[in-house]
Design a protein around this motif. Structure first.
Motif, PDB file in Angstrom:
ATOM      1  N   ARG A   1     -11.939  -1.747   5.404  1.00 43.49           N
ATOM      2  CA  ARG A   1     -10.851  -2.348   6.167  1.00 43.49           C
ATOM      3  C   ARG A   1      -9.487  -1.897   5.640  1.00 43.49           C
ATOM      4  NH1 ARG A   1     -10.655  -8.405   6.402  1.00 43.49           N
ATOM      5  NH2 ARG A   1      -8.890  -7.889   7.755  1.00 43.49           N
ATOM      6  N   GLN A   2      -9.378  -1.707   4.343  1.00 43.78           N
ATOM      7  CA  GLN A   2      -8.108  -1.239   3.789  1.00 43.78           C
ATOM      8  C   GLN A   2      -7.755   0.152   4.307  1.00 43.78           C
ATOM      9  OE1 GLN A   2      -6.972  -1.994  -0.397  1.00 43.78           O
ATOM     10  NE2 GLN A   2      -9.012  -2.880  -0.603  1.00 43.78           N
ATOM     11  N   LEU A   3      -8.737   1.037   4.346  1.00 42.69           N
ATOM     12  CA  LEU A   3      -8.469   2.393   4.827  1.00 42.69           C
ATOM     13  C   LEU A   3      -8.028   2.364   6.290  1.00 42.69           C
ATOM     14  CD1 LEU A   3     -11.396   4.357   3.142  1.00 42.69           C
ATOM     15  CD2 LEU A   3      -9.034   4.074   2.354  1.00 42.69           C
ATOM     16  N   ALA A   4      -8.664   1.521   7.093  1.00 47.74           N
ATOM     17  CA  ALA A   4      -8.255   1.382   8.492  1.00 47.74           C
ATOM     18  C   ALA A   4      -6.856   0.782   8.586  1.00 47.74           C
ATOM     19  CB  ALA A   4      -9.257   0.520   9.241  1.00 47.74           C
ATOM     20  N   ALA A   5      -6.574  -0.198   7.740  1.00 51.39           N
ATOM     21  CA  ALA A   5      -5.256  -0.842   7.754  1.00 51.39           C
ATOM     22  C   ALA A   5      -4.160   0.123   7.306  1.00 51.39           C
ATOM     23  CB  ALA A   5      -5.271  -2.082   6.857  1.00 51.39           C
ATOM     24  N   LEU A   6      -4.475   1.016   6.394  1.00 49.23           N
ATOM     25  CA  LEU A   6      -3.511   2.035   5.996  1.00 49.23           C
ATOM     26  C   LEU A   6      -3.213   2.976   7.157  1.00 49.23           C
ATOM     27  CD1 LEU A   6      -4.730   2.974   2.395  1.00 49.23           C
ATOM     28  CD2 LEU A   6      -2.513   1.990   3.000  1.00 49.23           C
ATOM     29  N   ARG A   7      -4.259   3.428   7.826  1.00 44.98           N
ATOM     30  CA  ARG A   7      -4.058   4.336   8.964  1.00 44.98           C
ATOM     31  C   ARG A   7      -3.253   3.668  10.070  1.00 44.98           C
ATOM     32  NH1 ARG A   7      -9.446   6.039   7.438  1.00 44.98           N
ATOM     33  NH2 ARG A   7     -10.341   4.400   8.733  1.00 44.98           N
ATOM     34  N   ASP A   8      -3.492   2.363  10.272  1.00 38.67           N
ATOM     35  CA  ASP A   8      -2.795   1.636  11.338  1.00 38.67           C
ATOM     36  C   ASP A   8      -1.443   1.079  10.884  1.00 38.67           C
ATOM     37  OD1 ASP A   8      -4.957   2.144  12.950  1.00 38.67           O
ATOM     38  OD2 ASP A   8      -5.913   0.207  12.611  1.00 38.67           O
ATOM     39  N   GLU A   9      -1.057   1.364   9.628  1.00 43.09           N
ATOM     40  CA  GLU A   9       0.214   0.907   9.058  1.00 43.09           C
ATOM     41  C   GLU A   9       0.311  -0.615   9.011  1.00 43.09           C
ATOM     42  OE1 GLU A   9       3.659   2.903  10.537  1.00 43.09           O
ATOM     43  OE2 GLU A   9       2.650   4.834  10.689  1.00 43.09           O
ATOM     44  N   VAL A  10      -0.831  -1.260   8.796  1.00 42.20           N
ATOM     45  CA  VAL A  10      -0.863  -2.710   8.616  1.00 42.20           C
ATOM     46  C   VAL A  10      -0.568  -3.061   7.158  1.00 42.20           C
ATOM     47  CG1 VAL A  10      -2.348  -4.765   8.713  1.00 42.20           C
ATOM     48  CG2 VAL A  10      -2.449  -3.048  10.532  1.00 42.20           C
ATOM     49  N   ILE A  11      -0.991  -2.205   6.236  1.00 48.64           N
ATOM     50  CA  ILE A  11      -0.647  -2.354   4.824  1.00 48.64           C
ATOM     51  C   ILE A  11       0.010  -1.058   4.354  1.00 48.64           C
ATOM     52  CG2 ILE A  11      -2.470  -4.029   4.345  1.00 48.64           C
ATOM     53  CD1 ILE A  11      -4.087  -1.763   3.057  1.00 48.64           C
ATOM     54  N   ASP A  12       0.701  -1.132   3.221  1.00 56.60           N
ATOM     55  CA  ASP A  12       1.401   0.032   2.677  1.00 56.60           C
ATOM     56  C   ASP A  12       0.610   0.729   1.576  1.00 56.60           C
ATOM     57  OD1 ASP A  12       3.838  -0.446   4.261  1.00 56.60           O
ATOM     58  OD2 ASP A  12       4.036  -2.224   2.990  1.00 56.60           O
ATOM     59  N   VAL A  13      -0.088  -0.068   0.768  1.00 51.60           N
ATOM     60  CA  VAL A  13      -0.920   0.480  -0.305  1.00 51.60           C
ATOM     61  C   VAL A  13      -2.199  -0.341  -0.372  1.00 51.60           C
ATOM     62  CG1 VAL A  13       0.985   1.388  -1.687  1.00 51.60           C
ATOM     63  CG2 VAL A  13       0.220  -0.958  -2.050  1.00 51.60           C
ATOM     64  N   GLY A  14      -3.248   0.244  -0.950  1.00 50.95           N
ATOM     65  CA  GLY A  14      -4.502  -0.476  -1.088  1.00 50.95           C
ATOM     66  C   GLY A  14      -5.146  -0.191  -2.430  1.00 50.95           C
ATOM     67  N   LEU A  15      -5.738  -1.217  -3.022  1.00 51.67           N
ATOM     68  CA  LEU A  15      -6.514  -1.085  -4.249  1.00 51.67           C
ATOM     69  C   LEU A  15      -7.978  -1.018  -3.844  1.00 51.67           C
ATOM     70  CD1 LEU A  15      -4.422  -3.643  -6.233  1.00 51.67           C
ATOM     71  CD2 LEU A  15      -4.799  -1.294  -6.994  1.00 51.67           C
ATOM     72  N   VAL A  16      -8.586   0.152  -3.999  1.00 52.60           N
ATOM     73  CA  VAL A  16      -9.893   0.436  -3.402  1.00 52.60           C
ATOM     74  C   VAL A  16     -10.880   0.921  -4.453  1.00 52.60           C
ATOM     75  CG1 VAL A  16      -8.894   0.972  -1.147  1.00 52.60           C
ATOM     76  CG2 VAL A  16      -9.152   2.796  -2.841  1.00 52.60           C
ATOM     77  N   ARG A  17     -12.167   0.945  -4.052  1.00 48.25           N
ATOM     78  CA  ARG A  17     -13.242   1.427  -4.919  1.00 48.25           C
ATOM     79  C   ARG A  17     -13.941   2.633  -4.290  1.00 48.25           C
ATOM     80  NH1 ARG A  17     -14.755  -1.603  -9.118  1.00 48.25           N
ATOM     81  NH2 ARG A  17     -14.127  -3.801  -9.195  1.00 48.25           N
ATOM     82  N   GLU A  18     -14.221   3.618  -5.139  1.00 52.15           N
ATOM     83  CA  GLU A  18     -15.062   4.755  -4.762  1.00 52.15           C
ATOM     84  C   GLU A  18     -14.659   5.357  -3.411  1.00 52.15           C
ATOM     85  OE1 GLU A  18     -17.321   6.335  -6.488  1.00 52.15           O
ATOM     86  OE2 GLU A  18     -17.353   4.970  -8.219  1.00 52.15           O
ATOM     87  N   VAL A  19     -13.423   5.800  -3.329  1.00 51.94           N
ATOM     88  CA  VAL A  19     -12.929   6.421  -2.095  1.00 51.94           C
ATOM     89  C   VAL A  19     -12.741   7.912  -2.339  1.00 51.94           C
ATOM     90  CG1 VAL A  19     -10.989   6.565  -0.492  1.00 51.94           C
ATOM     91  CG2 VAL A  19     -11.836   4.336  -1.226  1.00 51.94           C
ATOM     92  N   GLU A  20     -13.235   8.718  -1.414  1.00 50.57           N
ATOM     93  CA  GLU A  20     -13.059  10.162  -1.480  1.00 50.57           C
ATOM     94  C   GLU A  20     -11.716  10.548  -0.849  1.00 50.57           C
ATOM     95  OE1 GLU A  20     -15.040  12.388  -2.874  1.00 50.57           O
ATOM     96  OE2 GLU A  20     -16.587  10.945  -3.468  1.00 50.57           O
ATOM     97  N   GLN A  21     -11.152  11.653  -1.348  1.00 49.60           N
ATOM     98  CA  GLN A  21      -9.929  12.167  -0.754  1.00 49.60           C
ATOM     99  C   GLN A  21     -10.172  12.558   0.698  1.00 49.60           C
ATOM    100  OE1 GLN A  21      -6.723  12.583  -2.466  1.00 49.60           O
ATOM    101  NE2 GLN A  21      -6.291  12.541  -0.281  1.00 49.60           N
ATOM    102  N   GLU A  22      -9.259  12.208   1.575  1.00 48.36           N
ATOM    103  CA  GLU A  22      -9.370  12.565   2.984  1.00 48.36           C
ATOM    104  C   GLU A  22      -7.989  12.913   3.522  1.00 48.36           C
ATOM    105  OE1 GLU A  22      -9.183   8.666   5.651  1.00 48.36           O
ATOM    106  OE2 GLU A  22     -10.884   8.561   4.258  1.00 48.36           O
ATOM    107  N   PRO A  23      -7.914  13.653   4.616  1.00 48.06           N
ATOM    108  CA  PRO A  23      -6.612  14.040   5.170  1.00 48.06           C
ATOM    109  C   PRO A  23      -5.745  12.814   5.487  1.00 48.06           C
ATOM    110  CG  PRO A  23      -8.362  15.313   6.196  1.00 48.06           C
ATOM    111  CD  PRO A  23      -9.037  14.258   5.369  1.00 48.06           C
ATOM    112  N   GLY A  24      -4.483  12.913   5.153  1.00 44.07           N
ATOM    113  CA  GLY A  24      -3.547  11.836   5.444  1.00 44.07           C
ATOM    114  C   GLY A  24      -3.539  10.719   4.429  1.00 44.07           C
TER     115      GLY A  24
END
Length: 306
Positions: free
Chosen positions: A134-157
């Motif tokens: 949900r954090q990654l989706a919220a970042l893409r949708d500009e709902v949040i500015d930063v996210g503290l996440v676990r085990e995320v791979e680098q992706e475009p954008g």
């Protein structure tokens, strides 16, 4: 209602004239010649439609006295707005929306938010508890500015800044045959039913935990699923299975559950994520502070002894 188009220079000239009550002194105070100054006042009077200053008596007219408080407020608001904009541009004010995984609420999050609040007291921080997906989706949708996440791979954008590696531990019912050990092998859990969180809520972390079991030579048998770690622990306490979890999950321990270290001390990564195209100085300030603070924090470890 039509909004009047007023020149701030004219309002400034008028306020100074109201304070000096003398065209020459007012012009001198502003560092301009008297004729251009008088023209500014005249244009403002034309805009208002009435004289603002009685030149013979050297005092404001009733119309001028009525306008003066509004003129002062307007100038103050513009000055305050400019300063607020400058502070926001320096990353000293504004709003920062932070997403975080629930398991980090008792480890990284409190110290980081407290430190950021001390460093940027004028910034309003909005916290949003979300799964990594949900954090990654919220970042893409500009709902949040930063996210503290676990085990995320680098992706475009997406920009990622690793913060820490956190130990993965076993979650067992307190009466389990392995609960008396200080450290266990992942392979010791091969015959156990598992309580796991659904993959769609954090694919990277889910696959990381599953990979530990597969590396130990077995495919976990999923008996129950739960999104929140508190719920996972509750189901384990009820005897419905065992689980693997980040050590941070052990910060809150319901009765009937123990956390045990795993041989080899496998870890999971915690990172800060934000949109690559952001130009918000608050995000830069938060990311820098997060990296600095994470280096000083001791990683959580399972509590209690058998």
């Amino acid at each position: 209602m039509e909004r009047p188009e007023l020149d701030l220079r004219q309002l400034h000239a008028f306020v100074v004239l109201a304070e000096e009550l003398h065209f020459g002194r007012a012009a001198e105070r502003l560092g301009v010649a008297q004729p251009p100054f008088s023209q500014q006042i005249r244009r403002l009077e034309e805009r208002v439609g009435h004289p603002l200053f009685d030149r013979a008596a050297r005092e404001l007219t009733a119309v001028g006295a009525q306008l003066l408080p509004a003129a002062r407020r307007a100038l103050e608001e513009v000055a305050d707005g400019l300063e607020a904009a400058r502070r926001a541009g320096r990353g000293e004010a504004g709003r920062l929306r932070v997403g975080f995984a629930a398991s980090l609420a008792l480890t990284v999050v409190p110290d980081l938010i407290a430190a950021f609040g001390r460093a940027r007291p004028a910034v309003r921080v909005e916290m949003h508890e979300m799964t990594t997906t949900r954090q990654l989706a919220a970042l893409r949708d500009e709902v949040i500015d930063v996210g503290l996440v676990r085990e995320v791979e680098q992706e475009p954008g997406l920009e990622l800044r690793p913060l820490r590696a956190e130990e993965v531990v076993a979650v067992l019912p307190s009466g389990h045959r392995l609960a008396a050990r200080r450290r266990i092998e992942v392979a010791d859990l091969a015959a156990e039913p598992f309580v796991f969180f659904p993959r769609e809520h954090g694919p990277g972390f889910h696959d990381r935990l599953l990979g530990l079991a597969r590396a130990a030579g077995f495919e976990p048998r999923m008996a129950q699923r739960a999104v929140e770690w508190q719920t996972v622990a509750g189901l384990v306490a009820a005897g419905l299975g065992v689980s693997l979890a980040p050590a941070a999950a052990g910060m809150v321990r319901p009765a009937g559950v123990v956390y045990r270290r795993l041989a080899g001390a496998p870890t999971t990564s915690v990172a800060l994520a934000w949109r690559a195209d952001t130009r918000d100085p608050l995000v830069d300030a938060f990311a820098t502070l997060a990296a600095t603070l994470a280096a000083t924090l001791a990683p959580p470890a399972p509590r209690g002894r058998p």
